[in-house]
Design a protein around this motif. Structure first.
Motif, short mmCIF file in Angstrom:
data_model
loop_
_atom_site.label_atom_id
_atom_site.label_comp_id
_atom_site.label_asym_id
_atom_site.label_seq_id
_atom_site.Cartn_x
_atom_site.Cartn_y
_atom_site.Cartn_z
N ARG A 600 0.83 -1.21 0.00
CA ARG A 600 0.00 0.00 0.00
C ARG A 600 0.86 1.25 0.00
N MET A 601 1.92 1.26 0.73
CA MET A 601 2.80 2.44 0.78
C MET A 601 3.54 2.64 -0.54
N GLU A 602 3.83 1.56 -1.23
CA GLU A 602 4.50 1.70 -2.53
C GLU A 602 3.58 2.34 -3.55
N LYS A 603 2.29 2.02 -3.43
CA LYS A 603 1.33 2.66 -4.34
C LYS A 603 1.28 4.16 -4.08
N ILE A 604 1.32 4.53 -2.80
CA ILE A 604 1.33 5.96 -2.44
C ILE A 604 2.59 6.61 -3.01
N ARG A 605 3.70 5.93 -2.86
CA ARG A 605 4.95 6.48 -3.37
C ARG A 605 4.87 6.68 -4.87
N PHE A 606 4.30 5.70 -5.54
CA PHE A 606 4.21 5.82 -7.00
C PHE A 606 3.35 7.01 -7.38
N ALA A 607 2.26 7.20 -6.64
CA ALA A 607 1.37 8.34 -6.95
C ALA A 607 2.08 9.65 -6.67
N GLN A 608 2.82 9.74 -5.58
CA GLN A 608 3.52 10.98 -5.25
C GLN A 608 4.61 11.26 -6.27
N GLU A 609 5.35 10.23 -6.64
CA GLU A 609 6.40 10.46 -7.63
C GLU A 609 5.81 10.87 -8.97
N TYR A 610 4.65 10.35 -9.29
CA TYR A 610 4.02 10.70 -10.55
C TYR A 610 3.61 12.16 -10.54
N GLN A 611 3.17 12.65 -9.38
CA GLN A 611 2.73 14.04 -9.26
C GLN A 611 3.90 15.00 -9.10
N ALA A 612 5.08 14.49 -8.71
CA ALA A 612 6.23 15.37 -8.50
C ALA A 612 6.77 15.85 -9.83
N ASP A 613 7.60 16.91 -9.77
CA ASP A 613 8.17 17.46 -11.00
C ASP A 613 9.24 16.50 -11.51
N ALA A 614 9.58 16.76 -12.78
CA ALA A 614 10.52 15.86 -13.46
C ALA A 614 11.89 15.89 -12.81
N TYR A 615 12.35 17.00 -12.31
CA TYR A 615 13.67 17.10 -11.70
C TYR A 615 13.75 16.24 -10.44
N THR A 616 12.69 16.31 -9.64
CA THR A 616 12.69 15.52 -8.40
C THR A 616 12.68 14.04 -8.72
N ARG A 617 11.89 13.63 -9.71
CA ARG A 617 11.85 12.21 -10.07
C ARG A 617 13.23 11.74 -10.57
N GLN A 618 13.84 12.60 -11.40
CA GLN A 618 15.15 12.25 -11.91
C GLN A 618 16.16 12.09 -10.78
N THR A 619 16.10 12.98 -9.81
CA THR A 619 17.02 12.91 -8.66
C THR A 619 16.81 11.63 -7.87
N ILE A 620 15.53 11.28 -7.66
CA ILE A 620 15.24 10.04 -6.92
C ILE A 620 15.81 8.82 -7.65
N ARG A 621 15.60 8.83 -9.00
CA ARG A 621 16.12 7.69 -9.77
C ARG A 621 17.65 7.60 -9.65
N GLU A 622 18.33 8.75 -9.74
CA GLU A 622 19.79 8.75 -9.64
C GLU A 622 20.25 8.27 -8.27
N VAL A 623 19.53 8.73 -7.22
CA VAL A 623 19.91 8.28 -5.87
C VAL A 623 19.73 6.78 -5.74
N LYS A 624 18.63 6.23 -6.25
CA LYS A 624 18.38 4.78 -6.18
C LYS A 624 19.43 4.01 -6.97
N GLU A 625 19.83 4.56 -8.15
CA GLU A 625 20.84 3.88 -8.94
C GLU A 625 22.18 3.84 -8.20
N LYS A 626 22.49 4.97 -7.56
CA LYS A 626 23.73 5.00 -6.78
C LYS A 626 23.67 4.03 -5.61
N GLN A 627 22.48 3.96 -5.00
CA GLN A 627 22.32 2.98 -3.91
C GLN A 627 22.57 1.55 -4.42
N GLN A 628 22.02 1.28 -5.61
CA GLN A 628 22.19 -0.07 -6.17
C GLN A 628 23.65 -0.35 -6.51
N GLN A 629 24.34 0.70 -6.99
CA GLN A 629 25.76 0.54 -7.30
C GLN A 629 26.56 0.21 -6.02
#
Length: 900
Positions: A600-629
């Motif tokens: 349920r919380m992941e669905k909320i996250r998806f909705a919030q990320e969808y509503q967020a601006d493109a810069y914020t989404r891009q930053t989140i993706r980069e942070v997650k990629e770095k975490q994975q690295q």
């Protein structure tokens, strides 16, 4: 080796004279005093050194005071042409050796000539008339032995040495002698031993005292050794007690779960990964919180914020969902198996009275149990047989006793008569009358006295006659039958006692077996399985029960471990009970609720990320990629050190640091305690054992003190008994005499052994060399006798010669000349067998004293034949021999003053 030339610079009568030798046969001819023997002595001196001066020895030093010595040239099979130069006044008479442009010394010369020695040169390679003269003086047995010695060893040296050894041994001891020193010492020792025995018999208490003193000394030594061993043990115990804190520290480190050592570089890498990952997680949380703040779903901000804070732990827990399901399934399966096994064990426990606290054991192999069962069966059969025999024997004895009683009743008169006969006494009437008549006879005159003597003797005989007279027994056959019946009855009673003893022994063995079985039942906790038959037929029940018990124990241990893991996982979910309805639920239910919450919380996250601006989404993706690295880079190290999550790195690093410190400390402790604790110990037992050893040492020292006091008393008694000193002096005399006997016996045995060894050597040489020797001696003997004799043989350890007409002769039957020819043939045969060694030329000095013209001619022919194999140098003043050499065209060298 062959002589080439000699140069006599100054030796005897020869001055500056050179002689060259032929490689084969040659004759050096000269009159008496021409210097032939001087040439031979010169050759010997060049090889082995100048002869020592002596009163009875000829001095070859020049009379004019010139140089004493010369030179000799010879051909060596290894070193080639060799020159020896030796002068008495130079180099202390030592030789100089020249060969192949090299110079050597006396040591090198000995090496070149080896194994040729002066003794070998004189006795083997030199033929002189004195040797034959010596043989003429021998008897038949000595001549036989000498010839064998000459043929087998080249000289009589072995024989002479053997005789010398045996003679020396006989001078020390003879079997039936009385004069040799060892015989005298042995007789003296026997007399002394007899004196000692007599003295010891007189002083037997002294011997008992010595035995008691020796026993006491041994006991003191044993007690001291035991005391020292206990003191060593006590010292070790004290050292162990002193180091006990270190030992307990080492045991604690060994019991702790040690892991692999973490290096400094690996530690820094792990901490770097952790810091990077934590920074990125905080950045991601910040971005998510920023999006959540801007989102319109304000009602779920609190739950979502909680999810963001606990996201990592929740995801880590959910990632273990498969392992958790597997763990729970395993717990269910093991619980079910444990219950089934317990149900299967209950009937066995009820049937045999077993318990899980003391499970049954059967240490015997099946073969041993079978043997025990067979023994029990055999014993039972034996007992039944014995009981049957006992019953039959008792019936037989009862029947025979009844028959005996009937027989005695029928013949009861026999027993009454027998009783009267055995109780007959002297007739007092006749005896009294005889005594009275004898008394009256002393008062009667002589003629009547003799008559009364005879009458009194008759009365006395009549009175004692019943003692000796036995009337004929009319019940003789009945008595024999009665005695036979008694004997048979006695035999049956003996058999009865034997069978009863056998039955008693069997019952004793049965009782012992029953006790043994009962002990084993108690010892092995077998319960009601108290018969050997059960051990054999129901052995599988024990095996099955033990398998089930061991299986249940393993299941219980695994269940405890799994329950511990479940409890640990459940404790990890306790942090969520304030926000999620999981309190009081099972682990499976908690995982389901947490999983639904995360979805349920992941669905909320998806909705919030969808509503967020493109810069914020891009930053989140980069942070997650770095975490994975960071996760990918740290994965090898995490797997290597068994770290489940990157967030556990600080705890794991601290644990590894502790383990590394423990490992280092363990090495230090092991070095410090090396050899102190050879085996594992219980600390609380050290003090108890220390006290026990102290008490035991004290008791032993008390015993030693008592023994020492007793020893002092015995020593004082011994000193008192030895006050006269007689026995002590005898013992000292015996010890000294025994030492002298041992020295003489050692000297005697050495001579005897040496002589026997030389005898064995001659025997061995005869077995190996004698056939070839006799064959070649026969060939040479034929030459010397112009085929008048056909063979030299050894029969029954005796040398015989066989003439052409097959007539046989012993050596003592031959003429002196023929016997000399036998000796010459044997010696040349030996030299022929040594052909391959060719140590030295043959030197012959007029060795034909008993030869006539024909024998001399044949001897010259032998020299010519033999020289084909070895150089022969013959010295002679015999003109007849010169003529034979000329006929054979052999070289002749004339010495100064000789006329051919």
């Amino acid at each position: 080796m062959k002589l080439i030339a000699i140069e006599l610079v100054g030796f005897g009568k020869w001055q500056q004279h050179k002689i060259e030798f032929q490689p084969k046969n040659q004759l050096l001819f000269g009159t008496n005093e021409a210097g032939k023997s001087t040439i031979y002595q010169f050759v010997q001196a060049m090889f082995f050194g100048f002869p020592a001066k002596g009163k009875k020895r000829k001095d070859y030093q020049p009379k004019n005071g010139g140089a004493y010595g010369g030179r000799l040239w010879f051909e060596h099979p290894v070193y080639g042409k060799v020159q020896i130069e030796r002068f008495k006044g130079q180099n202390k008479g030592q030789a100089k050796v020249y060969f192949n442009d090299q110079i050597g010394d006396e040591t090198l010369l000995e090496k070149m000539l080896y194994p040729l020695t002066k003794e070998l040169f004189q006795s083997v390679f030199t033929f002189q008339q004195e040797q034959l003269s010596h043989l003429e003086k021998l008897n038949e047995e000595e001549l036989q032995t000498s010839l064998l010695s000459l043929g087998l060893s080249g000289s009589q040296q072995l024989l002479l040495s053997r005789e010398a050894y045996f003679k020396q041994a006989q001078m020390i001891y003879k079997g039936k002698g009385s004069q040799p020193p060892l015989n005298q010492k042995l007789s003296e020792y026997q007399r002394l031993q007899q004196r000692i025995n007599e003295k010891e018999q007189q002083e037997r208490p002294f011997q008992q005292l010595l035995v008691e003193l020796d026993t006491t000394g041994q006991k003191i030594a044993e007690q001291r050794q035991a005391s020292q061993e206990m003191k060593d043990q006590l010292a070790r115990l004290e050292k162990q007690v002193m180091n006990l804190p270190l030992y307990e520290e080492l045991q604690a480190i060994e019991q702790s779960k040690t892991t692999a050592v973490l290096t400094r570089e690996e530690e820094e890498q792990l901490l770097s990964f952790f810091q990077q990952y934590r920074f990125l997680s905080e950045e991601l949380t910040r971005l998510n919180q920023s999006i959540a703040t801007q989102s319109e779903t304000q009602d779920q901000t609190e739950d979502y914020q909680f999810y963001l804070n606990e996201e990592e732990h929740i995801q880590q827990l959910l990632n273990q969902r498969y392992d958790i399901d597997k763990l729970l399934s395993e717990i269910g399966w093991m619980s079910q198996s444990l219950q089934q096994n317990q149900q299967e064990m209950l009937p066995l426990e009820k049937q045999w009275g077993w318990s899980r606290e003391n499970p049954p054991q059967l240490s015997f192999e099946e073969q041993v149990i079978n043997e025990m069962r067979e023994d029990i069966i055999a014993r039972t059969v034996k007992l039944q047989t014995a009981q049957t025999d006992l019953r039959l024997l008792e019936e037989e004895i009862a029947t025979r006793e009844e028959n005996l009683s009937t027989f005695e009743t029928i013949n009861k008169e026999m027993f009454r008569k027998n009783y009267r006969q055995t109780n007959k006494n002297i007739n007092p009437l006749f005896c009294g009358a005889g005594a009275l008549i004898l008394l009256l006879s002393f008062f009667l005159p002589t003629p009547f006295r003799y008559g009364t003597f005879i009458l009194s003797a008759g009365c006395i005989i009549a009175g004692v006659w019943p003692l000796f007279y036995q009337p004929k027994d009319t019940y003789e056959n009945e008595k024999k039958q009665w005695q036979e019946k008694l004997s048979q009855l006695d035999y049956l009673n003996d058999q009865l006692l034997k069978i009863r003893a056998d039955i008693k022994q069997i019952r004793k063995e049965e009782k012992e077996m029953a006790q043994f079985v009962a002990e084993k039942v108690k010892e092995n906790h077998l319960g009601r399985m108290d018969q050997v038959e059960f051990w054999l037929t129901h052995r599988s029940d024990i095996t099955r029960y033990l398998i089930l018990l061991n299986t249940n124990q393993e299941l219980e241990l695994q269940l405890k471990e799994d329950q511990r893991q479940v409890t640990k996982l459940a404790e990890q979910t306790e942090r969520y009970t304030a926000h999620l309805p999981i309190a009081g639920t099972s682990l499976a239910e908690r995982i389901r609720v947490i999983g639904n919450f995360a979805n349920r919380m992941e669905k909320i996250r998806f909705a919030q990320e969808y509503q967020a601006d493109a810069y914020t989404r891009q930053t989140i993706r980069e942070v997650k990629e770095k975490q994975q690295q960071v996760l990918d880079q740290s994965k090898p190290l995490l797997q290597r050190f068994q770290i489940a999550s990157i967030n556990e790195i600080p705890k794991k690093v601290q644990r590894y640091q502790t383990a590394s410190a423990n490992h280092k400390r363990k090495q230090e402790l092991e070095t410090m305690l090396l050899g102190v604790y050879p085996e594992a110990i219980e600390p609380q037992q050290l003090t108890v054992r220390q006290l026990e050893l102290s008490q035991e040492i004290k008791a032993i020292e008390t015993t030693i003190q008592h023994l020492q006091e007793k020893e002092q008393e015995l020593l004082y008694q011994k000193q008192q008994m030895l006050s006269d000193g007689t026995l002590d002096e005898l013992y000292q005399e015996q010890a000294m005499l025994k030492t002298e006997i041992e020295e003489l016996a050692l000297e005697w045995s050495g001579n005897q052994l040496a002589g026997q060894l030389l005898m064995d050597l001659l025997t061995e040489l005869s077995e190996k060399q004698l056939p070839n020797l006799l064959k070649k001696a026969t060939d040479y003997f034929k030459i010397l006798t112009r085929n008048s004799y056909r063979a030299i043989q050894l029969q029954e350890e005796q040398l015989i010669v066989i003439r052409k007409d097959h007539e046989r002769f012993m050596l003592y039957e031959l003429s002196t000349g023929t016997r000399d020819q036998v000796v010459m043939a044997v010696r040349f045969a030996f030299l022929y067998l040594q052909e391959q060694r060719n140590l030295c030329p043959i030197m012959i000095d007029d060795g034909w004293l008993h030869y006539d013209s024909q024998r001399k001619e044949q001897l010259a022919q032998l020299f010519a034949v033999f020289s084909e194999h070895q150089q022969v140098i013959c010295f002679s003043s015999d003109k007849e021999m010169v003529s034979y050499y000329k006929e054979l065209k052999q070289p002749i060298m004339e010495l100064e003053g000789a006329e051919v």
